[in-house]
Design an enzyme around this catalytic site. Structure first.
Site, mmCIF file in Angstrom:
data_model
loop_
_atom_site.group_PDB
_atom_site.id
_atom_site.type_symbol
_atom_site.label_atom_id
_atom_site.label_comp_id
_atom_site.label_asym_id
_atom_site.label_seq_id
_atom_site.Cartn_x
_atom_site.Cartn_y
_atom_site.Cartn_z
ATOM 1 N N ASP A 184 0.839 -1.207 0.000
ATOM 2 C CA ASP A 184 0.000 0.000 0.000
ATOM 3 C C ASP A 184 0.873 1.256 0.000
ATOM 4 O OD1 ASP A 184 -2.347 1.398 -0.009
ATOM 5 O OD2 ASP A 184 -2.740 1.186 2.133
ATOM 6 N N ASN B 13 -10.720 -3.303 -5.931
ATOM 7 C CA ASN B 13 -9.938 -2.290 -6.664
ATOM 8 C C ASN B 13 -10.542 -1.907 -8.015
ATOM 9 O OD1 ASN B 13 -6.686 -3.435 -5.466
ATOM 10 N ND2 ASN B 13 -7.972 -1.772 -4.710
HETATM 11 C C1 FPP Z 1 -2.097 0.055 -3.263
HETATM 12 O O1 FPP Z 1 -1.610 1.369 -3.211
HETATM 13 C C2 FPP Z 1 -1.600 -0.583 -4.462
HETATM 14 C C3 FPP Z 1 -2.366 -1.173 -5.420
HETATM 15 C C4 FPP Z 1 -3.844 -1.283 -5.361
HETATM 16 C C5 FPP Z 1 -1.746 -1.738 -6.617
HETATM 17 C C6 FPP Z 1 -0.555 -2.571 -6.319
HETATM 18 C C7 FPP Z 1 0.138 -2.808 -7.572
HETATM 19 C C8 FPP Z 1 1.465 -2.834 -7.714
HETATM 20 C C9 FPP Z 1 2.441 -2.658 -6.636
HETATM 21 C C10 FPP Z 1 2.019 -3.116 -9.035
HETATM 22 C C11 FPP Z 1 2.264 -4.586 -9.106
HETATM 23 C C12 FPP Z 1 2.623 -4.911 -10.432
HETATM 24 C C13 FPP Z 1 3.085 -6.082 -10.783
HETATM 25 C C14 FPP Z 1 3.617 -6.200 -12.116
HETATM 26 C C15 FPP Z 1 3.075 -7.253 -9.878
HETATM 27 P P1 FPP Z 1 -2.635 2.577 -3.317
HETATM 28 O O2 FPP Z 1 -2.817 2.895 -4.764
HETATM 29 O O3 FPP Z 1 -3.895 2.222 -2.610
HETATM 30 O O4 FPP Z 1 -1.866 3.710 -2.596
HETATM 31 P P2 FPP Z 1 -2.490 4.880 -1.702
HETATM 32 O O5 FPP Z 1 -3.060 4.226 -0.471
HETATM 33 O O6 FPP Z 1 -1.307 5.723 -1.397
HETATM 34 O O7 FPP Z 1 -3.505 5.578 -2.535
#
Ligand code: FPP
Length: 236
Positions: A23, A71
């Site tokens: 996250d 998501n």
């Molecule tokens: C949460 O951070 C992250 C996600 C929902 C996406 C996770 C995806 C990746 C790390 C990329 C993975 C890719 C591969 C190729 C495996 P957030 O967007 O909720 O962050 P925030 O809480 O700061 O808004």
């Protein structure tokens, strides 16, 4: 990476299965006045580094929460960019899996993905099936959804008087050892529908570090903290 380059081996730490809730990509990008997609792109590189490091520690199974059943509610532009990232990653990952002896298993209902992506996932699972380290990628995954899927599967097979073992065996994670530790980056202290059944006796570790800033030394810190816990599994 030689064994001496990891702070703890899986054996020293007594960890067979570690889970990551990745996250903080969006906030990381925002701090840099960049679009959220930039954070995900960077997050994908970090995922690869952390997976490598955990393999070098000798951890038998790792599970990464990449994209949840919830998501899909995100803006289309962001969902599309995560799907593009994933699709590109799938194109290139077979070569890397072989190099690192990594077996990929996708947790979640694949039927929602376009046919070409689904085929890549199935091919990767099949072609890496004999490799040593399990890496579970939770994609279109939700813990409740997984339990419902497992119960429906058992019901369709006509099973009644279900046991815990029946359900564990019907989950997407049925090839992974018991979950030992969940690490969540980004400062929030919740499970967010990740490995609900499997986390019954897992230790939880929360850190404020945002996922794109997460480093192997942060894995060491989580593992060191875990090593100081007393796991009683309900006993004394
Ligand atoms: C949460 O951070 C992250 C996600 C929902 C996406 C996770 C995806 C990746 C790390 C990329 C993975 C890719 C591969 C190729 C495996 P957030 O967007 O909720 O962050 P925030 O809480 O700061 O808004």
């Amino acid at each position: 990476m030689a064994k001496k380059e990891v702070k703890f081996t899986a054996e020293e730490a007594n960890i067979k299965h570690i889970g990551f809730i990745m996250d903080g990509n969006g906030r990381w990008a925002k701090k840099r006045a960049m679009p959220r997609e930039y954070g995900h792109k960077f997050g994908a590189d970090v995922f690869e580094k952390i997976m490598d490091y955990c393999c070098h520690m000798g951890i038998a199974a790792q599970t990464f929460y990449v994209f949840s059943t919830e998501n899909w509610k995100r803006p289309k532009k962001e969902v599309d960019s995560i799907m593009r990232l994933l699709d590109n990653y799938l194109d290139d990952c077979e070569r890397r899996l072989k190099k690192n002896d990594v077996r990929f298993i996708f947790l979640g209902d694949k039927s929602v993905f376009p046919e070409s992506m689904r085929k890549k996932m199935i091919d990767i699972e099949n072609n890496s099936a004999s490799y040593k380290y399990i890496v579970n990628l939770a994609l279109n995954y939700g813990g409740r959804d997984e339990i419902v899927m497992a119960v429906n599967k058992l019901a369709a097979e006509g099973k009644t008087n279900l046991t815990e073992q029946d359900i564990s065996s019907a989950l997407y994670t049925n090839e992974s050892p018991e979950l030992d530790l969940i690490v969540r980056t980004g400062g929030d202290m919740r499970i967010s529908n990740f490995l609900l059944w499997q986390s019954a006796y897992a230790e939880l570790y929360f850190t404020d570090v945002l996922w794109p800033d997460f480093k192997p030394s942060d894995v060491d810190a989580a593992v060191e903290n875990y090593m100081n816990r007393k796991r009683r599994f309900g006993g004394v």
